[in-house]
Design a protein around this motif. Structure first.
Motif, PDB file in Angstrom:
ATOM      1  N   ALA A 161       0.835  -1.208   0.000  1.00 27.45           N
ATOM      2  CA  ALA A 161       0.000   0.000   0.000  1.00 27.45           C
ATOM      3  C   ALA A 161       0.865   1.252   0.000  1.00 27.45           C
ATOM      4  O   ALA A 161       0.601   2.211  -0.734  1.00 27.45           O
ATOM      5  CB  ALA A 161      -0.931  -0.006   1.217  1.00 27.45           C
ATOM      6  N   ILE A 162       1.923   1.258   0.809  1.00 32.39           N
ATOM      7  CA  ILE A 162       2.815   2.415   0.899  1.00 32.39           C
ATOM      8  C   ILE A 162       3.587   2.623  -0.394  1.00 32.39           C
ATOM      9  O   ILE A 162       3.839   3.762  -0.803  1.00 32.39           O
ATOM     10  CB  ILE A 162       3.753   2.270   2.116  1.00 32.39           C
ATOM     11  N   CYS A 175       1.558   8.403   1.163  1.00 32.61           N
ATOM     12  CA  CYS A 175       0.772   9.287   2.032  1.00 32.61           C
ATOM     13  C   CYS A 175      -0.426   8.577   2.669  1.00 32.61           C
ATOM     14  O   CYS A 175      -1.271   9.236   3.282  1.00 32.61           O
ATOM     15  CB  CYS A 175       0.277  10.501   1.235  1.00 32.61           C
ATOM     16  N   ASP A 176      -0.498   7.276   2.541  1.00 33.60           N
ATOM     17  CA  ASP A 176      -1.615   6.534   3.139  1.00 33.60           C
ATOM     18  C   ASP A 176      -1.323   6.292   4.621  1.00 33.60           C
ATOM     19  O   ASP A 176      -0.643   5.338   4.983  1.00 33.60           O
ATOM     20  CB  ASP A 176      -1.830   5.216   2.400  1.00 33.60           C
ATOM     21  N   TYR A 177      -1.874   7.166   5.450  1.00 33.72           N
ATOM     22  CA  TYR A 177      -1.589   7.079   6.897  1.00 33.72           C
ATOM     23  C   TYR A 177      -2.084   5.763   7.483  1.00 33.72           C
ATOM     24  O   TYR A 177      -1.516   5.246   8.455  1.00 33.72           O
ATOM     25  CB  TYR A 177      -2.214   8.267   7.638  1.00 33.72           C
ATOM     26  N   ARG A 178      -3.147   5.182   6.903  1.00 38.23           N
ATOM     27  CA  ARG A 178      -3.699   3.932   7.435  1.00 38.23           C
ATOM     28  C   ARG A 178      -2.693   2.786   7.333  1.00 38.23           C
ATOM     29  O   ARG A 178      -2.611   1.930   8.218  1.00 38.23           O
ATOM     30  CB  ARG A 178      -4.985   3.562   6.687  1.00 38.23           C
ATOM     31  N   ALA A 179      -1.919   2.786   6.242  1.00 37.90           N
ATOM     32  CA  ALA A 179      -0.920   1.731   6.060  1.00 37.90           C
ATOM     33  C   ALA A 179       0.242   1.900   7.050  1.00 37.90           C
ATOM     34  O   ALA A 179       0.734   0.922   7.612  1.00 37.90           O
ATOM     35  CB  ALA A 179      -0.402   1.731   4.623  1.00 37.90           C
ATOM     36  N   TRP A 180       0.679   3.150   7.262  1.00 34.92           N
ATOM     37  CA  TRP A 180       1.740   3.400   8.247  1.00 34.92           C
ATOM     38  C   TRP A 180       1.269   2.992   9.651  1.00 34.92           C
ATOM     39  O   TRP A 180       2.013   2.368  10.414  1.00 34.92           O
ATOM     40  CB  TRP A 180       2.129   4.875   8.245  1.00 34.92           C
ATOM     41  N   MET A 204       4.526  -7.853  17.164  1.00 33.43           N
ATOM     42  CA  MET A 204       5.753  -8.654  17.156  1.00 33.43           C
ATOM     43  C   MET A 204       6.717  -8.237  18.270  1.00 33.43           C
ATOM     44  O   MET A 204       7.870  -8.640  18.276  1.00 33.43           O
ATOM     45  CB  MET A 204       6.438  -8.546  15.790  1.00 33.43           C
ATOM     46  N   ALA A 205       6.198  -7.395  19.211  1.00 31.08           N
ATOM     47  CA  ALA A 205       7.001  -6.914  20.349  1.00 31.08           C
ATOM     48  C   ALA A 205       8.258  -6.193  19.889  1.00 31.08           C
ATOM     49  O   ALA A 205       9.358  -6.404  20.428  1.00 31.08           O
ATOM     50  CB  ALA A 205       7.346  -8.070  21.290  1.00 31.08           C
ATOM     51  N   MET A 206       8.100  -5.335  18.883  1.00 33.01           N
ATOM     52  CA  MET A 206       9.208  -4.520  18.364  1.00 33.01           C
ATOM     53  C   MET A 206       8.800  -3.049  18.434  1.00 33.01           C
ATOM     54  O   MET A 206       8.493  -2.416  17.409  1.00 33.01           O
ATOM     55  CB  MET A 206       9.539  -4.949  16.929  1.00 33.01           C
ATOM     56  N   PRO A 207       8.755  -2.489  19.654  1.00 37.00           N
ATOM     57  CA  PRO A 207       8.186  -1.146  19.841  1.00 37.00           C
ATOM     58  C   PRO A 207       8.961  -0.020  19.157  1.00 37.00           C
ATOM     59  O   PRO A 207       8.371   0.990  18.776  1.00 37.00           O
ATOM     60  CB  PRO A 207       8.173  -0.961  21.361  1.00 37.00           C
ATOM     61  N   TYR A 208      10.289  -0.172  18.990  1.00 37.19           N
ATOM     62  CA  TYR A 208      11.058   0.890  18.327  1.00 37.19           C
ATOM     63  C   TYR A 208      10.644   1.022  16.854  1.00 37.19           C
ATOM     64  O   TYR A 208      10.497   2.131  16.337  1.00 37.19           O
ATOM     65  CB  TYR A 208      12.567   0.621  18.444  1.00 37.19           C
ATOM     66  N   TYR A 209      10.460  -0.127  16.213  1.00 35.39           N
ATOM     67  CA  TYR A 209       9.967  -0.110  14.832  1.00 35.39           C
ATOM     68  C   TYR A 209       8.540   0.441  14.792  1.00 35.39           C
ATOM     69  O   TYR A 209       8.193   1.252  13.929  1.00 35.39           O
ATOM     70  CB  TYR A 209      10.003  -1.516  14.226  1.00 35.39           C
ATOM     71  N   ALA A 210       7.701  -0.046  15.728  1.00 33.71           N
ATOM     72  CA  ALA A 210       6.305   0.393  15.776  1.00 33.71           C
ATOM     73  C   ALA A 210       6.223   1.909  15.940  1.00 33.71           C
ATOM     74  O   ALA A 210       5.438   2.582  15.264  1.00 33.71           O
ATOM     75  CB  ALA A 210       5.578  -0.302  16.923  1.00 33.71           C
ATOM     76  N   LEU A 211       7.065   2.440  16.810  1.00 32.46           N
ATOM     77  CA  LEU A 211       7.065   3.878  17.067  1.00 32.46           C
ATOM     78  C   LEU A 211       7.398   4.668  15.800  1.00 32.46           C
ATOM     79  O   LEU A 211       6.781   5.708  15.511  1.00 32.46           O
ATOM     80  CB  LEU A 211       8.084   4.185  18.168  1.00 32.46           C
ATOM     81  N   HIS A 212       8.346   4.171  15.042  1.00 35.93           N
ATOM     82  CA  HIS A 212       8.724   4.834  13.783  1.00 35.93           C
ATOM     83  C   HIS A 212       7.518   4.953  12.862  1.00 35.93           C
ATOM     84  O   HIS A 212       7.268   6.017  12.272  1.00 35.93           O
ATOM     85  CB  HIS A 212       9.832   4.029  13.098  1.00 35.93           C
ATOM     86  N   TYR A 213       6.752   3.871  12.747  1.00 42.23           N
ATOM     87  CA  TYR A 213       5.602   3.876  11.834  1.00 42.23           C
ATOM     88  C   TYR A 213       4.439   4.697  12.390  1.00 42.23           C
ATOM     89  O   TYR A 213       3.741   5.369  11.624  1.00 42.23           O
ATOM     90  CB  TYR A 213       5.179   2.446  11.519  1.00 42.23           C
ATOM     91  N   ARG A 250       4.785   7.351  14.199  1.00 45.00           N
ATOM     92  CA  ARG A 250       5.176   8.751  13.959  1.00 45.00           C
ATOM     93  C   ARG A 250       4.865   9.172  12.525  1.00 45.00           C
ATOM     94  O   ARG A 250       4.439  10.292  12.283  1.00 45.00           O
ATOM     95  CB  ARG A 250       6.672   8.928  14.246  1.00 45.00           C
ATOM     96  N   LYS A 251       5.109   8.262  11.591  1.00 47.39           N
ATOM     97  CA  LYS A 251       4.775   8.548  10.185  1.00 47.39           C
ATOM     98  C   LYS A 251       3.279   8.799  10.036  1.00 47.39           C
ATOM     99  O   LYS A 251       2.853   9.712   9.318  1.00 47.39           O
ATOM    100  CB  LYS A 251       5.178   7.367   9.304  1.00 47.39           C
ATOM    101  N   SER A 252       2.491   7.974  10.701  1.00 46.03           N
ATOM    102  CA  SER A 252       1.030   8.080  10.557  1.00 46.03           C
ATOM    103  C   SER A 252       0.503   9.391  11.144  1.00 46.03           C
ATOM    104  O   SER A 252      -0.347  10.038  10.537  1.00 46.03           O
ATOM    105  CB  SER A 252       0.326   6.877  11.193  1.00 46.03           C
ATOM    106  N   VAL A 253       1.005   9.804  12.317  1.00 42.11           N
ATOM    107  CA  VAL A 253       0.495  11.056  12.910  1.00 42.11           C
ATOM    108  C   VAL A 253       0.998  12.280  12.151  1.00 42.11           C
ATOM    109  O   VAL A 253       0.342  13.328  12.142  1.00 42.11           O
ATOM    110  CB  VAL A 253       0.832  11.189  14.414  1.00 42.11           C
TER     111      VAL A 253
END
Length: 237
Positions: A148-149, A154-159, A169-178, A180-183
């Motif tokens: 999708a990306i 610019c598809d915030y839903r995919a981020w 997957m218990a990978m919060p640093y990666y999750a946080l990156h995405y 941040r992209k969405s917000v």
């Protein structure tokens, strides 16, 4: 951004008052602003004027899904199936219908059909990612969101979906990156700020001051369920 688009299309509607295209664009801007009641009114009006309309109706189905309007979504799914079942919009609407019924495998079948009809149909990739998240199939979800990306960065839903997948997957640093992209792309959506706050709260990060900032932003973004205020109260006790 969405407010600017809304204002411009509303201005155009003053001249082209019977344009279904402009009405649909207004609905899309309001959808991105999460003004679902107004979106529903516009699509009901469009369907009254053109009962065989299929274009953009998948956006209407997203609203009905979010509001859990099962009977209306069921009626819409049967309507577009009878009108033209070989349109990607029709497949996405039927996919949403099965998703709301909790039949996620069947939902994926219809999103795949939409992509066979149009491999670059953005909504189908994003919605299929959501279904894989529900099915706990995170590798497939990640792949769908990345596709999708690739189509629309610019598809915030995919981020946001990628953030959810990496959180699972218990990978919060990666999750946080995405997250941040969405917000960054959709700063007025309280759900995104809440998701990022919860990520900051995880045992691996424990960044509570950042979490509080995110909850405050969420509280100022039409958090109708008051989730952010409840979490702020818990953090400050």
């Amino acid at each position: 951004m969405h407010n600017d688009s809304l204002a411009k299309y509303e201005y155009l509607l003053g001249t082209f008052s019977f344009s279904s295209y402009i009405q649909a664009q207004i609905a899309e801007a309001q959808y991105n602003l999460r003004e679902f009641e107004q979106v529903e009114v516009i699509f009901e009006d469009l369907l009254r004027n053109d009962p065989y309309l299929v274009e953009d109706m998948d956006m209407y189905s997203n609203v009905l899904y979010a509001k859990e309007c099962f009977s209306t979504l069921s009626y819409l799914a049967h309507r577009v199936f009878s009108t033209d079942k070989y349109r990607p919009e029709s497949c996405c609407i039927i996919g949403n219908y099965y998703s709301l019924k909790g039949q996620h495998e069947k939902s994926v079948v219809y999103f795949r059909r939409a992509l066979k009809l149009n491999k670059n149909y953005l909504s189908a990739w994003t919605l299929m990612g959501h279904e894989f998240v529900e099915m706990k199939n995170t590798p497939a979800a990640v792949d769908a969101y990345r596709r999708a990306i690739d189509i629309s960065p610019c598809d915030y839903r995919a981020w946001y979906g990628l953030g959810q997948a990496y959180e699972m997957m218990a990978m919060p640093y990666y999750a946080l990156h995405y997250f941040r992209k969405s917000v960054f792309l959709q700063p007025n959506d309280s759900r995104l700020w809440i998701a990022m706050a919860q990520c900051y709260e995880t045992d691996q990060l424990q960044m509570l001051e950042e979490a509080i900032k995110c909850y405050k932003r969420a509280a100022n973004c039409n958090d109708t369920e008051a989730i952010a205020l409840h979490q702020l109260a818990k953090l400050r006790n």
